[in-house]
Design a protein around this motif. Structure first.
Motif, PDB file in Angstrom:
ATOM      1  N   TYR A   1       0.801  -1.218   0.000  1.00 55.02           N
ATOM      2  CA  TYR A   1       0.000   0.000   0.000  1.00 55.02           C
ATOM      3  C   TYR A   1       0.838   1.275   0.000  1.00 55.02           C
ATOM      4  O   TYR A   1       0.503   2.256   0.670  1.00 55.02           O
ATOM      5  N   ALA A   2       1.923   1.277  -0.729  1.00 59.21           N
ATOM      6  CA  ALA A   2       2.760   2.479  -0.837  1.00 59.21           C
ATOM      7  C   ALA A   2       3.513   2.429  -2.156  1.00 59.21           C
ATOM      8  O   ALA A   2       3.746   1.352  -2.729  1.00 59.21           O
ATOM      9  N   SER A   3       3.896   3.588  -2.645  1.00 58.04           N
ATOM     10  CA  SER A   3       4.655   3.671  -3.893  1.00 58.04           C
ATOM     11  C   SER A   3       5.195   5.093  -4.033  1.00 58.04           C
ATOM     12  O   SER A   3       4.849   5.988  -3.257  1.00 58.04           O
ATOM     13  N   TRP A   4       6.033   5.272  -5.035  1.00 59.51           N
ATOM     14  CA  TRP A   4       6.445   6.632  -5.377  1.00 59.51           C
ATOM     15  C   TRP A   4       6.578   6.748  -6.885  1.00 59.51           C
ATOM     16  O   TRP A   4       6.846   5.765  -7.581  1.00 59.51           O
ATOM     17  N   ILE A   5       6.329   7.943  -7.392  1.00 56.37           N
ATOM     18  CA  ILE A   5       6.336   8.206  -8.825  1.00 56.37           C
ATOM     19  C   ILE A   5       7.383   9.274  -9.119  1.00 56.37           C
ATOM     20  O   ILE A   5       7.296  10.389  -8.592  1.00 56.37           O
TER      21      ILE A   5
ATOM     22  N   GLY B   1       9.987  13.295  -6.381  1.00 53.08           N
ATOM     23  CA  GLY B   1       9.288  12.047  -6.090  1.00 53.08           C
ATOM     24  C   GLY B   1       7.965  12.328  -5.406  1.00 53.08           C
ATOM     25  O   GLY B   1       7.910  13.079  -4.436  1.00 53.08           O
ATOM     26  N   GLN B   2       6.903  11.738  -5.942  1.00 54.32           N
ATOM     27  CA  GLN B   2       5.585  11.848  -5.308  1.00 54.32           C
ATOM     28  C   GLN B   2       5.318  10.565  -4.536  1.00 54.32           C
ATOM     29  O   GLN B   2       5.156   9.498  -5.112  1.00 54.32           O
ATOM     30  N   ILE B   3       5.297  10.679  -3.207  1.00 47.06           N
ATOM     31  CA  ILE B   3       5.122   9.517  -2.332  1.00 47.06           C
ATOM     32  C   ILE B   3       3.646   9.341  -2.025  1.00 47.06           C
ATOM     33  O   ILE B   3       2.970  10.294  -1.627  1.00 47.06           O
ATOM     34  N   ASN B   4       3.158   8.129  -2.228  1.00 41.90           N
ATOM     35  CA  ASN B   4       1.770   7.803  -1.920  1.00 41.90           C
ATOM     36  C   ASN B   4       1.754   6.622  -0.959  1.00 41.90           C
ATOM     37  O   ASN B   4       2.464   5.638  -1.169  1.00 41.90           O
ATOM     38  N   GLN B   5       0.926   6.711   0.080  1.00 41.82           N
ATOM     39  CA  GLN B   5       0.794   5.569   0.975  1.00 41.82           C
ATOM     40  C   GLN B   5      -0.601   5.559   1.590  1.00 41.82           C
ATOM     41  O   GLN B   5      -1.122   6.591   2.028  1.00 41.82           O
ATOM     42  N   THR B   6      -1.225   4.378   1.562  1.00 45.79           N
ATOM     43  CA  THR B   6      -2.558   4.178   2.140  1.00 45.79           C
ATOM     44  C   THR B   6      -2.508   3.004   3.111  1.00 45.79           C
ATOM     45  O   THR B   6      -3.410   2.166   3.142  1.00 45.79           O
ATOM     46  N   THR B   7      -1.451   2.948   3.906  1.00 47.08           N
ATOM     47  CA  THR B   7      -1.247   1.817   4.818  1.00 47.08           C
ATOM     48  C   THR B   7      -2.134   1.893   6.050  1.00 47.08           C
ATOM     49  O   THR B   7      -2.277   0.909   6.770  1.00 47.08           O
ATOM     50  N   GLY B   8      -2.714   3.071   6.318  1.00 48.67           N
ATOM     51  CA  GLY B   8      -3.432   3.263   7.578  1.00 48.67           C
ATOM     52  C   GLY B   8      -2.519   3.741   8.689  1.00 48.67           C
ATOM     53  O   GLY B   8      -2.988   4.104   9.767  1.00 48.67           O
ATOM     54  N   GLU B   9      -1.212   3.751   8.452  1.00 52.10           N
ATOM     55  CA  GLU B   9      -0.231   4.248   9.416  1.00 52.10           C
ATOM     56  C   GLU B   9       0.219   5.645   8.995  1.00 52.10           C
ATOM     57  O   GLU B   9       0.440   5.890   7.816  1.00 52.10           O
TER      58      GLU B   9
END
Length: 528
Positions: free
Chosen positions: A221-225, A245-253
């Motif tokens: 549930y995370a990545s970067w572009i 870098g665009q950091i995306n995370q939907t880990t709930g943390e």
């Protein structure tokens, strides 16, 4: 019956024979891949003598046991590590959630109180209006009493209206705040109610002791572009390329004060080397598109996709932090210089590295396809730096002028970047009517085609420009392409693309022509 009672007493004794150790872990490091991330949590342990159990909760719900690693420092033994998913969230006890709930309750009470006052004022106004008659039908009304009553009605009604208006304004503001808190609670509950991952760790200690714990795990549930900013100010100066870098995370943390490492690797794709097998030829009968159920994309659909991609340009403010780079045998890693916060379900844009590279600028035009001239930057020895594929925003003297793409798949020593259209270089491609005709000669048709390409440099400085056009390629022996005239242009023997290269002084014009003849059987219709 005595046996049952004995069992009931034994079970609690066994349950409490294992100590629940106290541990409060925080996310220390997140190594973010192009897809996925490796999270490192650290914490201090307080262990009792004997068996201790530690449960880390509120973790991503895609925990893979194969990716979980637990290390410790101290006088204890890590016995077992297990992962599980908890579907019973206890988010109601979260202090942040309670603050929102309490605030909502207070505001709602205030709103209800204001509405109660409004009802009272409305009833009072109705009562006053219903009792406006002064005196009886037999006796006349004293003028002084009439004036006194009129003043009372005026003052009281004015007071009621004023207070009712004030309360209405208060209710409007209260409702706006209530709506925001309700939306915040709804978003919080949607995240909190989802299943969470848990890691259970059994630890044995010979005596009461303290120690440190280090836990790592992988989440999808995370990545970067990667993306770029390309900036240039003058055609005689180097080009500046900023990797972001665009950091995306939907880990709930929520990653708070976390060390971030961005990796060019992608663990979610197979790392197994390919293997070739014998290739046996056989007869193949292709199925129709109707049988296969395939859908062909029209040119309009393809162009629409490109337009939608261009609309994704984000005008987010540029951060100022940079990163340190290090090369591993299989990837490049960028470690941000400072710790940052990356909340769950939010994007974070960071600067990574800036490159200043010598470039040779020239113009390119293919007026058969597009009537504009494009400024091109040729960057030599670009392989000295490590580039990733990504979209690039182009800036000239801090003004945004468009988008392009950086491709790391180029095998040439020179990277070519299109910097956009320049309207001060005017290009026209016109049909030369005197040399264009269609003639029928016996069983054949002869097409004479001729075009004149005109380029005007309205800039105040000299430019170098490449002009490209093309000749038709015959795929049938009955169709001939002859009488080719392209002046000083060079013809590619395979593609039949014609290239002219000129150096133009300011406020000058050049002209070049392309001519050819096509002969074909008259029963064939050619698109020329």
């Amino acid at each position: 019956m005595r046996k049952i009672v004995l069992i009931l007493f034994v079970i609690p004794i066994m349950a409490f024979s294992q100590n629940i150790a106290k541990v409060n872990t925080t996310i220390d490091e997140a190594k973010v891949f192009l897809n996925g991330a490796q999270i490192t949590r650290i914490g201090n342990l307080t262990l009792s003598k004997g068996d201790n159990k530690i449960v880390l909760t509120n973790l991503p719900n895609d925990l893979d046991p194969k990716t979980v690693t637990v290390k410790g420092q101290g006088d204890f033994i890590i016995q077992t590590v297990n992962t599980s998913i908890n579907y019973l969230s206890n988010y109601e006890n979260d202090p942040k959630y309670q603050v929102l709930k309490d605030s909502l309750k207070l505001l709602q009470n205030k709103l209800d109180q204001n509405n109660a006052y409004l009802l009272v004022y409305a009833d009072e106004e109705a009562m006053i209006k219903a009792n406006k008659a002064i005196g009886g039908t037999q006796n006349g009304t004293v003028v002084a009493e009439l004036i006194k009553a009129a003043d009372f009605f005026h003052n009281r009604l004015l007071e009621i209206k004023t207070k009712s208006l004030e309360l209405a304004y208060q209710n409007r503001d209260l409702q706006l705040i209530i709506n925001k808190i309700q939306n915040q609670l709804s978003e919080y509950e949607n995240i909190a109610k989802r299943p969470v991952g848990e890691i259970s760790i059994n630890i044995y200690a010979d005596k009461a002791t303290t120690g440190k714990l280090n836990v790592t795990y992988f989440t999808n549930y995370a990545s970067w572009i990667p993306s770029y900013d390309i900036r240039f100010t003058d055609l005689n100066k180097p080009i500046t390329l900023l990797l972001k870098g665009q950091i995306n995370q939907t880990t709930g943390e929520n990653w708070q004060n976390t060390k971030i490492i961005l990796s060019s690797s992608n663990p979610t794709i197979s790392q197994q080397k390919p293997q070739l097998y014998p290739w046996y030829l056989s007869v193949y009968t292709p199925r129709s598109y109707a049988e296969r159920g395939d859908k062909l994309q029209t040119a309009a659909e393809v162009m629409l996709m490109k337009d939608e991609e261009l609309k994704e340009y984000s005008k987010s403010p540029a951060p100022t932090m940079m990163a340190m780079s290090s090369e591993t045998p299989i990837s490049m890693e960028y470690t941000l210089e400072a710790r940052i916060d990356v909340p769950s379900s939010q994007e974070k844009l960071v600067n990574i590295q800036s490159y200043e590279m010598p470039a040779k600028y020239l113009y390119y035009t293919a007026p058969k396809v597009d009537p504009d001239a494009f400024l091109i930057a040729n960057i030599y020895d670009w392989g000295k730096n490590y580039f990733l594929n990504g979209e690039a925003n182009i800036y000239y003297e801090n003004s945004f002028i468009g988008n392009t793409n950086i491709s790391s798949y180029q095998v040439e020593d020179t990277m070519q970047i299109s910097l956009g259209r320049d309207k001060s270089v005017i290009v026209n491609r016109d049909v030369i009517k005197d040399s264009t005709s269609k003639q029928i000669i016996g069983s054949k048709v002869k097409y004479n085609r001729a075009f004149e390409i005109t380029v005007r440099n309205n800039k105040k400085s000299p430019i170098e420009i490449i002009i490209e056009d093309q000749l038709p390629i015959s795929q049938q022996k009955e169709i001939e392409v002859t009488d080719i005239a392209v002046g000083n242009g060079k013809i590619d023997p395979d593609t039949k693309i014609v290239t002219w290269r000129y150096t133009m002084q300011p406020n000058t014009t050049i002209k070049t022509t392309i001519k050819f003849v096509v002969k074909s059987p008259k029963e064939l219709n050619l698109a020329l």
